[in-house]
Design an enzyme around this catalytic site. Structure first.
Site, short mmCIF file in Angstrom:
data_model
loop_
_atom_site.label_atom_id
_atom_site.label_comp_id
_atom_site.label_asym_id
_atom_site.label_seq_id
_atom_site.Cartn_x
_atom_site.Cartn_y
_atom_site.Cartn_z
N ARG A 51 28.64 -64.02 60.13
CA ARG A 51 29.44 -63.00 59.42
C ARG A 51 30.09 -62.01 60.37
NH1 ARG A 51 27.86 -58.31 57.76
NH2 ARG A 51 25.69 -58.86 57.37
N TYR A 105 54.78 -60.92 49.82
CA TYR A 105 53.96 -62.01 49.28
C TYR A 105 53.17 -61.43 48.08
CZ TYR A 105 49.88 -64.87 48.64
OH TYR A 105 48.88 -65.62 48.05
N ASP A 177 53.32 -59.23 58.55
CA ASP A 177 52.82 -60.55 58.16
C ASP A 177 53.76 -61.58 58.81
OD1 ASP A 177 52.38 -63.00 56.88
OD2 ASP A 177 51.83 -62.07 54.99
N LYS A 202 48.45 -71.73 56.55
CA LYS A 202 49.80 -72.28 56.60
C LYS A 202 50.08 -72.94 57.96
CE LYS A 202 50.23 -70.14 52.60
NZ LYS A 202 48.99 -70.05 51.89
C1 LIG Z 1 53.40 -64.84 53.59
C2 LIG Z 1 51.98 -65.00 53.12
N1 LIG Z 1 51.07 -64.12 53.52
C3 LIG Z 1 49.78 -64.21 53.13
C4 LIG Z 1 49.36 -65.22 52.27
C5 LIG Z 1 47.93 -65.27 51.83
O1 LIG Z 1 47.25 -66.28 52.52
P1 LIG Z 1 45.92 -66.99 51.99
O2 LIG Z 1 46.31 -67.81 50.79
O3 LIG Z 1 45.45 -67.79 53.16
O4 LIG Z 1 44.96 -65.91 51.61
C6 LIG Z 1 50.28 -66.18 51.84
C7 LIG Z 1 49.87 -67.25 50.93
O5 LIG Z 1 50.66 -67.98 50.37
C8 LIG Z 1 51.64 -66.05 52.28
O6 LIG Z 1 52.57 -66.94 51.87
#
Ligand SMILES: Cc1ncc(COP(=O)(O)O)c(C=O)c1O
Length: 387
Positions: A51, A105, A177, A202
């Site tokens: 953890r 997002y 992000d 991703k």
């Molecule tokens: C641009 C972006 N940031 C963050 C996330 C969140 O990621 P996770 O699904 O791995 O929690 C996503 C998920 O689709 C995303 O497209």
């Protein structure tokens, strides 16, 4: 400090691999051990325990991530959302104010709107392409600014240099992000951002077989985030660390291929009579083209487009495709197609989507690593059958 002298292709393969290799193993073995013998750790956060994100698999993948973005340190998390929420909660305290990009997002948007306020943290949405509006939204208690490298689903590119300059001028922590760009196309820390965040689910992993997240930046900010994560508990399992590390070895190869294929597909779609509009930063007519060309090493594997004839044509088109899977995620080796009005932006009313420029017929594509010729032929036959 990460080794940034080598090219990203070399770092993707080798950075973070334990030296000497563990019993000579070329690949970092999976250390499926929850705890480790007491080595005299001086604080709770230094005890070796899954953890606390500090087992050999965590250390290997974290070093690779830091090297890929030319940063001092990195932290892996159990998902992209774990990275985003941990980063925000480690930087912001009750009473702080956050400036945040207005097209986010969905998971991040929901967290900001539903949870930050409850924790005593206020926020203001700002247009990422309109720096004067950021100045107007600034307050004495503003602590951070949060943007995305490429916005979903219209692939807009914020004034990223402007965000960094603004944050430095006002002593704010800048967070970004970077999921859609990946470290191959954009390395935020090299441009002055304080914290770069990823959904490792991703491009970083790239094989649609793991959920993971990452947070990359200075040793000090990453240490603060680790302490928060140690308490929140969103750590990554060693087997998932292994899958993420393995996936990242081919990151540069995959993303370059995806950049090239997305460019070809975007140009083909833009020239097709059935297509009304294509959103891809690699096209000259895209509003973010010049900025992307200046800042990015590649235009990415994500694009979206609108078909003439609206939703019925979009439905026939999607059903006629044979190579892509219809699924809402992105960044994997397989091409995925989704309609944001039914998935990521389904919570918005049609008028709200319209105000954001997101047509109900909009189709988003995450371009995979299949042969571009096959993809283009498949899209062309589906367009002909749908129109
Ligand atoms: C641009 C972006 N940031 C963050 C996330 C969140 O990621 P996770 O699904 O791995 O929690 C996503 C998920 O689709 C995303 O497209």
């Amino acid at each position: 400090m990460a080794d940034t002298r080598k090219r990203i292709d070399t770092l993707a393969v080798h950075a973070g691999t334990p030296t000497p290799r563990v019993l000579g193993a070329i690949v970092t073995p999976i250390f499926q051990s929850a705890m480790y013998e007491d080595e005299g750790a001086s604080t709770y956060h230094d005890i070796r325990y899954i953890r606390l994100n500090n087992t050999p698999n965590h250390l290997a993948v974290q070093e690779k991530l830091a090297a890929l973005e030319g940063a001092e340190a990195a932290l892996v998390t159990s998902s992209g959302m774990a990275a985003i929420t941990t980063a925000m909660l480690s930087v912001l305290r009750a009473g702080d104010h956050l400036l945040v990009q207005d097209s986010l997002y969905g998971g991040t948007h929901t967290f900001v709107v539903h949870d930050l306020e409850r924790l005593g943290i206020s926020y203001t949405f700002v247009a990422a392409g309109d720096p004067p509006s950021w100045e107007r939204a600034l307050r004495a208690e503003t602590r951070a600014i949060y943007v995305e490298t490429i916005s979903n689903p219209l692939m807009r590119v914020p004034d990223l240099d402007g965000v960094v300059a603004f944050a430095q001028r006002h002593g704010l922590v800048s967070m970004i992000d970077n999921t859609f760009a990946s470290p191959v196309n954009f390395r935020p820390v090299e441009h002055g951002f304080d914290l770069s965040l990823h959904s490792g689910t991703k491009y970083l992993n790239g094989h649609s077989d793991v959920a993971a997240g990452a947070l990359i930046g200075s040793a000090e900010l990453v240490r603060g985030a680790k302490r928060m994560l140690d308490h929140l508990g969103g750590s990554l399992d060693p087997h998932a660390c292994f899958l993420l590390e393995r996936g990242m070895k081919t990151l540069a190869l995959r993303v370059r291929r995806q950049n090239e294929s997305a460019q070809k597909l975007a140009e083909t779609l833009a020239a097709h009579r059935a297509v009304a509009r294509v959103h891809y930063p690699g096209l000259r007519e895209h509003p973010g083209h010049e900025r992307a060309a200046r800042l990015f090493d590649g235009m990415g594997g994500m694009l979206s487009f609108e078909l003439r004839g609206g939703v019925p044509v979009a439905e026939r088109f999607s059903a006629a495709l044979s190579i892509p899977a219809l699924a809402p995620s992105l960044g994997g080796v397989e091409t995925l197609v989704t309609r944001p009005a039914l998935t990521s932006h389904s919570a918005l009313a049609p008028e709200e989507r319209g105000a954001l420029g997101i047509a109900d017929s909009l189709i988003r594509v995450s371009v995979g690593i299949e042969a571009a010729e096959d993809l283009i032929a498949d899209f062309a036959q589906a367009l002909d059958r749908a129109a």
